[in-house]
Design a protein around this motif. Structure first.
Motif, PDB file in Angstrom:
ATOM      1  N   LEU A 226     -14.762  12.387  -0.678  1.00  0.00           N
ATOM      2  CA  LEU A 226     -15.684  13.473  -1.003  1.00  0.00           C
ATOM      3  C   LEU A 226     -15.017  14.561  -1.847  1.00  0.00           C
ATOM      4  O   LEU A 226     -13.820  14.817  -1.720  1.00  0.00           O
ATOM      5  CB  LEU A 226     -16.219  14.113   0.282  1.00  0.00           C
ATOM      6  CG  LEU A 226     -16.734  13.160   1.374  1.00  0.00           C
ATOM      7  CD1 LEU A 226     -17.168  13.944   2.593  1.00  0.00           C
ATOM      8  CD2 LEU A 226     -17.879  12.316   0.850  1.00  0.00           C
ATOM      9  N   SER A 227     -15.838  15.202  -2.685  1.00  0.00           N
ATOM     10  CA  SER A 227     -15.366  16.343  -3.467  1.00  0.00           C
ATOM     11  C   SER A 227     -15.587  17.621  -2.659  1.00  0.00           C
ATOM     12  O   SER A 227     -16.062  17.583  -1.522  1.00  0.00           O
ATOM     13  CB  SER A 227     -16.127  16.418  -4.793  1.00  0.00           C
ATOM     14  OG  SER A 227     -17.474  16.753  -4.548  1.00  0.00           O
ATOM     15  N   SER A 228     -15.288  18.764  -3.268  1.00  0.00           N
ATOM     16  CA  SER A 228     -15.394  20.043  -2.569  1.00  0.00           C
ATOM     17  C   SER A 228     -16.818  20.388  -2.153  1.00  0.00           C
ATOM     18  O   SER A 228     -17.033  21.117  -1.196  1.00  0.00           O
ATOM     19  CB  SER A 228     -14.837  21.165  -3.452  1.00  0.00           C
ATOM     20  OG  SER A 228     -15.534  21.218  -4.680  1.00  0.00           O
ATOM     21  N   ASP A 229     -17.823  19.850  -2.890  1.00  0.00           N
ATOM     22  CA  ASP A 229     -19.211  20.152  -2.528  1.00  0.00           C
ATOM     23  C   ASP A 229     -19.845  19.056  -1.676  1.00  0.00           C
ATOM     24  O   ASP A 229     -21.051  19.062  -1.443  1.00  0.00           O
ATOM     25  CB  ASP A 229     -20.054  20.387  -3.791  1.00  0.00           C
ATOM     26  CG  ASP A 229     -20.182  19.137  -4.655  1.00  0.00           C
ATOM     27  OD1 ASP A 229     -19.533  18.121  -4.337  1.00  0.00           O
ATOM     28  OD2 ASP A 229     -20.933  19.176  -5.647  1.00  0.00           O
ATOM     29  N   GLY A 230     -19.027  18.121  -1.193  1.00  0.00           N
ATOM     30  CA  GLY A 230     -19.540  17.063  -0.331  1.00  0.00           C
ATOM     31  C   GLY A 230     -20.064  15.852  -1.063  1.00  0.00           C
ATOM     32  O   GLY A 230     -20.503  14.887  -0.444  1.00  0.00           O
ATOM     33  N   THR A 231     -20.017  15.870  -2.397  1.00  0.00           N
ATOM     34  CA  THR A 231     -20.460  14.718  -3.179  1.00  0.00           C
ATOM     35  C   THR A 231     -19.467  13.571  -3.022  1.00  0.00           C
ATOM     36  O   THR A 231     -18.256  13.790  -3.020  1.00  0.00           O
ATOM     37  CB  THR A 231     -20.560  15.091  -4.673  1.00  0.00           C
ATOM     38  OG1 THR A 231     -21.455  16.184  -4.824  1.00  0.00           O
ATOM     39  CG2 THR A 231     -21.057  13.902  -5.493  1.00  0.00           C
ATOM     40  N   VAL A 232     -19.990  12.347  -2.889  1.00  0.00           N
ATOM     41  CA  VAL A 232     -19.119  11.175  -2.832  1.00  0.00           C
ATOM     42  C   VAL A 232     -18.668  10.861  -4.254  1.00  0.00           C
ATOM     43  O   VAL A 232     -19.476  10.494  -5.110  1.00  0.00           O
ATOM     44  CB  VAL A 232     -19.851   9.963  -2.212  1.00  0.00           C
ATOM     45  CG1 VAL A 232     -18.989   8.711  -2.292  1.00  0.00           C
ATOM     46  CG2 VAL A 232     -20.215  10.254  -0.752  1.00  0.00           C
ATOM     47  N   ILE A 233     -17.369  11.009  -4.524  1.00  0.00           N
ATOM     48  CA  ILE A 233     -16.852  10.789  -5.869  1.00  0.00           C
ATOM     49  C   ILE A 233     -16.189   9.423  -6.012  1.00  0.00           C
ATOM     50  O   ILE A 233     -15.864   8.990  -7.123  1.00  0.00           O
ATOM     51  CB  ILE A 233     -15.840  11.875  -6.268  1.00  0.00           C
ATOM     52  CG1 ILE A 233     -14.659  11.901  -5.291  1.00  0.00           C
ATOM     53  CG2 ILE A 233     -16.520  13.220  -6.369  1.00  0.00           C
ATOM     54  CD1 ILE A 233     -13.512  12.790  -5.737  1.00  0.00           C
ATOM     55  N   GLY A 234     -15.986   8.753  -4.907  1.00  0.00           N
ATOM     56  CA  GLY A 234     -15.350   7.441  -4.952  1.00  0.00           C
ATOM     57  C   GLY A 234     -15.268   6.854  -3.557  1.00  0.00           C
ATOM     58  O   GLY A 234     -15.803   7.420  -2.597  1.00  0.00           O
ATOM     59  N   ALA A 235     -14.600   5.722  -3.460  1.00  0.00           N
ATOM     60  CA  ALA A 235     -14.468   5.067  -2.169  1.00  0.00           C
ATOM     61  C   ALA A 235     -13.117   4.369  -2.083  1.00  0.00           C
ATOM     62  O   ALA A 235     -12.557   3.935  -3.097  1.00  0.00           O
ATOM     63  CB  ALA A 235     -15.596   4.059  -1.955  1.00  0.00           C
ATOM     64  N   LEU A 236     -12.607   4.273  -0.890  1.00  0.00           N
ATOM     65  CA  LEU A 236     -11.327   3.610  -0.626  1.00  0.00           C
ATOM     66  C   LEU A 236     -11.585   2.413   0.271  1.00  0.00           C
ATOM     67  O   LEU A 236     -12.326   2.512   1.251  1.00  0.00           O
ATOM     68  CB  LEU A 236     -10.372   4.593   0.057  1.00  0.00           C
ATOM     69  CG  LEU A 236      -8.983   4.059   0.416  1.00  0.00           C
ATOM     70  CD1 LEU A 236      -8.179   3.749  -0.856  1.00  0.00           C
ATOM     71  CD2 LEU A 236      -8.232   5.069   1.280  1.00  0.00           C
ATOM     72  N   ALA A 237     -10.971   1.287  -0.064  1.00  0.00           N
ATOM     73  CA  ALA A 237     -11.169   0.070   0.722  1.00  0.00           C
ATOM     74  C   ALA A 237      -9.848  -0.586   1.057  1.00  0.00           C
ATOM     75  O   ALA A 237      -8.845  -0.401   0.368  1.00  0.00           O
ATOM     76  CB  ALA A 237     -12.047  -0.918  -0.047  1.00  0.00           C
ATOM     77  N   VAL A 238      -9.878  -1.349   2.125  1.00  0.00           N
ATOM     78  CA  VAL A 238      -8.783  -2.251   2.454  1.00  0.00           C
ATOM     79  C   VAL A 238      -9.434  -3.612   2.675  1.00  0.00           C
ATOM     80  O   VAL A 238     -10.496  -3.716   3.292  1.00  0.00           O
ATOM     81  CB  VAL A 238      -7.985  -1.764   3.688  1.00  0.00           C
ATOM     82  CG1 VAL A 238      -8.858  -1.661   4.922  1.00  0.00           C
ATOM     83  CG2 VAL A 238      -6.796  -2.674   3.962  1.00  0.00           C
ATOM     84  N   ALA A 239      -8.834  -4.652   2.106  1.00  0.00           N
ATOM     85  CA  ALA A 239      -9.467  -5.971   2.134  1.00  0.00           C
ATOM     86  C   ALA A 239      -8.418  -7.072   2.217  1.00  0.00           C
ATOM     87  O   ALA A 239      -7.265  -6.892   1.820  1.00  0.00           O
ATOM     88  CB  ALA A 239     -10.329  -6.170   0.886  1.00  0.00           C
ATOM     89  N   GLY A 240      -8.867  -8.224   2.729  1.00  0.00           N
ATOM     90  CA  GLY A 240      -7.942  -9.346   2.857  1.00  0.00           C
ATOM     91  C   GLY A 240      -8.667 -10.634   3.167  1.00  0.00           C
ATOM     92  O   GLY A 240      -9.902 -10.677   3.235  1.00  0.00           O
ATOM     93  N   PRO A 241      -7.923 -11.713   3.389  1.00  0.00           N
ATOM     94  CA  PRO A 241      -8.518 -12.994   3.772  1.00  0.00           C
ATOM     95  C   PRO A 241      -9.274 -12.846   5.086  1.00  0.00           C
ATOM     96  O   PRO A 241      -8.774 -12.224   6.031  1.00  0.00           O
ATOM     97  CB  PRO A 241      -7.304 -13.912   3.925  1.00  0.00           C
ATOM     98  CG  PRO A 241      -6.215 -13.263   3.124  1.00  0.00           C
ATOM     99  CD  PRO A 241      -6.455 -11.791   3.241  1.00  0.00           C
TER     100      PRO A 241
END
Length: 280
Positions: A226-241
């Motif tokens: 999230l940015s300072s105004d609460g907007t979702v600016i991106g996403a973080l993931a973890v992934a695997g088999p």
């Protein structure tokens, strides 16, 4: 002589008006973006006219053009919000590149903790695909691998579902109406009602899950940044088999939420409050 002087005067006046109107329009566009980027609730035409000091008649055309170019979004209530094209452009600026640099150590720690690949992604410029902008791959010989710059569908990827879940309601509805939900695997959600229910769960719990939805044998989880105004600016993931990932998904969730919180703080934002019933 008088006629020639008059003609020159008219031309000079026209040029002066054109010169003034161009910069004035640019200034108003920036004023609009500044107001909307600091407001989670968006703004109406009247509110924008009041805060920018510009007449409504002057803003109508500018707003329509910005909506047409997907720089802004206008919902059914007539409220304007910053759109996907503007957010994507912001992420390509120096500050966006600096953010990726800031996030890399967090991603590296996440990979160390989980043994799986970490990926940071944003919405692409058109607003209907997820764009992978940074990765730290697992050192495991059998691992999840992506290419930076790659774009994939929103509805069947963990990163994409996080971004889609946090669209404004009318933008999310428009996406669902225009997008062909292709059946990539037996686990791909192609029923719109089921997908909407899944997106609501993601908003409630703060984590998106995928298990063999785009490719058989690949699974992952993702959380918003999230940015300072609460907007979702991106996403973080973890992934695997899938087999290895699912066996450890609960502990992966805890590490992911912690990492996403750190990324949000680095982006200058405040983490979303945890809701009762959240998995982490």
């Amino acid at each position: 002589m008088g006629m020639n002087n008059t003609m020159r005067s008219d031309k000079e006046t026209d040029k002066g008006q054109t010169a003034r109107s161009g910069p004035q329009s640019v200034g108003r566009i920036f004023s609009i973006l500044e107001v909307l980027s600091s407001s989670r609730a968006g703004a109406t035409l009247s509110e924008l006219a009041s805060t920018t000091g510009a007449p409504k008649t002057s803003l109508v055309g500018l707003l329509a053009g910005l909506v047409a170019e997907r720089c802004l979004i206008r919902n059914e209530a007539g409220r304007y919000f910053v759109g996907p094209r503007f957010i994507a452009l912001a992420m390509k600026t120096v500050s966006g590149r600096e953010l990726v640099t800031l996030l890399k150590p967090v991603m590296e720690e996440l990979v160390e903790q989980t043994g799986e690949t970490a990926v940071f992604a944003v919405l692409d410029q058109e607003g209907d695909l997820v764009n992978y902008v940074a990765k730290v791959e697992s050192s495991n010989p059998i691992r999840y691998a992506v290419t930076v710059g790659e774009r994939r569908e929103l509805y069947c990827t963990a990163l994409g579902k996080v971004l889609l879940a946090h669209f404004p309601a009318d933008q999310r509805q428009a996406y669902l109406e225009k997008t062909l939900l292709r059946q990539h695997t037996d686990n791909t959600l192609t029923d719109r009602a089921a997908l909407e229910q899944e997106l609501k769960r993601i908003r409630d719990e703060g984590i998106a899950h995928t298990q063999d939805e785009l490719f058989i044998g690949a699974s992952g989880i993702a959380a918003p940044i999230l940015s300072s105004d609460g907007t979702v600016i991106g996403a973080l993931a973890v992934a695997g088999p899938t087999e290895r990932f699912i066996a450890n998904v609960k502990i992966h969730e805890k590490y992911l939420v912690k990492a996403a919180t750190e990324c949000t703080l680095l982006a200058g934002g405040l983490p979303a409050p945890q809701k009762p019933g959240n998995r982490p």
